[in-house]
Design a protein around this motif. Structure first.
Motif, PDB file in Angstrom:
ATOM      1  N   GLU A  14       0.811  -1.221   0.000  1.00 61.16           N
ATOM      2  CA  GLU A  14       0.000   0.000   0.000  1.00 61.16           C
ATOM      3  C   GLU A  14       0.846   1.272   0.000  1.00 61.16           C
ATOM      4  OE1 GLU A  14      -2.623  -0.378   3.291  1.00 61.16           O
ATOM      5  OE2 GLU A  14      -3.873  -1.836   2.283  1.00 61.16           O
TER       6      GLU A  14
ATOM      7  N   GLU B 179      -5.520 -10.887  -1.427  1.00 63.14           N
ATOM      8  CA  GLU B 179      -6.244 -11.254  -0.214  1.00 63.14           C
ATOM      9  C   GLU B 179      -6.263 -12.767  -0.040  1.00 63.14           C
ATOM     10  OE1 GLU B 179      -9.659  -7.820  -0.072  1.00 63.14           O
ATOM     11  OE2 GLU B 179     -10.061  -9.590  -1.292  1.00 63.14           O
TER      12      GLU B 179
ATOM     13  N   TYR C  52      -9.190 -11.664   3.906  1.00 61.42           N
ATOM     14  CA  TYR C  52      -8.198 -11.043   4.769  1.00 61.42           C
ATOM     15  C   TYR C  52      -7.124 -10.377   3.915  1.00 61.42           C
ATOM     16  CZ  TYR C  52     -10.346 -13.924   8.370  1.00 61.42           C
ATOM     17  OH  TYR C  52     -11.247 -14.499   9.226  1.00 61.42           O
ATOM     18  N   PRO C  53      -6.775  -9.119   4.211  1.00 60.06           N
ATOM     19  CA  PRO C  53      -5.768  -8.425   3.402  1.00 60.06           C
ATOM     20  C   PRO C  53      -4.364  -8.943   3.682  1.00 60.06           C
ATOM     21  CG  PRO C  53      -6.394  -7.060   5.252  1.00 60.06           C
ATOM     22  CD  PRO C  53      -7.295  -8.276   5.287  1.00 60.06           C
TER      23      PRO C  53
ATOM     24  N   ARG D  16      -0.595  -7.260   3.620  1.00 53.85           N
ATOM     25  CA  ARG D  16       0.116  -5.983   3.519  1.00 53.85           C
ATOM     26  C   ARG D  16       1.611  -6.223   3.682  1.00 53.85           C
ATOM     27  NH1 ARG D  16      -4.114  -3.851   7.558  1.00 53.85           N
ATOM     28  NH2 ARG D  16      -5.873  -3.461   6.177  1.00 53.85           N
TER      29      ARG D  16
ATOM     30  N   ILE E 265      -2.903 -10.213   7.281  1.00 53.41           N
ATOM     31  CA  ILE E 265      -3.533  -9.577   8.446  1.00 53.41           C
ATOM     32  C   ILE E 265      -4.750 -10.436   8.794  1.00 53.41           C
ATOM     33  CG2 ILE E 265      -4.496  -7.447   9.384  1.00 53.41           C
ATOM     34  CD1 ILE E 265      -1.547  -7.247   8.384  1.00 53.41           C
TER      35      ILE E 265
ATOM     36  N   LEU F 203      -6.935 -10.670  11.135  1.00 50.83           N
ATOM     37  CA  LEU F 203      -7.866 -10.135  12.129  1.00 50.83           C
ATOM     38  C   LEU F 203      -9.239  -9.981  11.492  1.00 50.83           C
ATOM     39  CD1 LEU F 203      -5.594  -7.290  13.522  1.00 50.83           C
ATOM     40  CD2 LEU F 203      -6.096  -9.490  14.611  1.00 50.83           C
TER      41      LEU F 203
ATOM     42  N   SER G 194     -11.563  -8.124  12.258  1.00 44.19           N
ATOM     43  CA  SER G 194     -11.930  -6.705  12.177  1.00 44.19           C
ATOM     44  C   SER G 194     -11.307  -6.020  10.961  1.00 44.19           C
ATOM     45  CB  SER G 194     -11.500  -5.983  13.455  1.00 44.19           C
ATOM     46  OG  SER G 194     -10.102  -6.060  13.614  1.00 44.19           O
ATOM     47  N   GLU G 195     -10.246  -6.580  10.400  1.00 45.54           N
ATOM     48  CA  GLU G 195      -9.592  -6.029   9.210  1.00 45.54           C
ATOM     49  C   GLU G 195     -10.095  -6.681   7.924  1.00 45.54           C
ATOM     50  OE1 GLU G 195      -7.050  -3.653   8.834  1.00 45.54           O
ATOM     51  OE2 GLU G 195      -7.469  -3.120  10.907  1.00 45.54           O
ATOM     52  N   ALA G 196     -10.836  -7.771   8.051  1.00 45.62           N
ATOM     53  CA  ALA G 196     -11.295  -8.526   6.883  1.00 45.62           C
ATOM     54  C   ALA G 196     -12.452  -7.815   6.187  1.00 45.62           C
ATOM     55  CB  ALA G 196     -11.721  -9.922   7.299  1.00 45.62           C
ATOM     56  N   ARG G 197     -12.584  -8.126   4.906  1.00 46.19           N
ATOM     57  CA  ARG G 197     -13.659  -7.585   4.076  1.00 46.19           C
ATOM     58  C   ARG G 197     -14.692  -8.689   3.864  1.00 46.19           C
ATOM     59  NH1 ARG G 197     -14.517  -7.777  -1.418  1.00 46.19           N
ATOM     60  NH2 ARG G 197     -12.616  -8.972  -1.740  1.00 46.19           N
TER      61      ARG G 197
END
Length: 78
Positions: A5, A38, A48-49, A51, A56, A58, A60-63
């Motif tokens: 990123e 991902e 899950y991303p 980076r 990552i 988590l 809470s970070e997943a789409r």
């Protein structure tokens, strides 16, 4: 490869690492989406991303994703 990123470059993800990872919610397998960089859990319907080459894992970070294909999940990198 995952998109870095900060620099916009693609960063490789270690295939051996992908074989060891599992979804933290379902403990099920993950598949690699190289276009988005991902890790996808079909069971949890989450992506899950990754980076800088680091997954990552988590929730809470997943789409959230929609899984239309009812076929069994493929292994990492496939």
């Amino acid at each position: 490869m995952a998109m870095d990123e900060r620099s916009g470059r693609k960063t490789p993800v270690d295939p051996k690492l992908l074989e060891l990872l599992a979804c933290p919610l379902t403990k099920g397998p993950l598949s690699w989406d190289p276009e988005r960089g991902e890790l996808v859990s079909r069971l949890a319907k989450l992506a899950y991303p990754v980076r800088d080459g680091i997954p990552i894992m988590l929730p809470s970070e997943a789409r959230a994703i929609a899984i239309d294909d009812p076929s069994p999940q493929k292994g990492p990198g496939r």
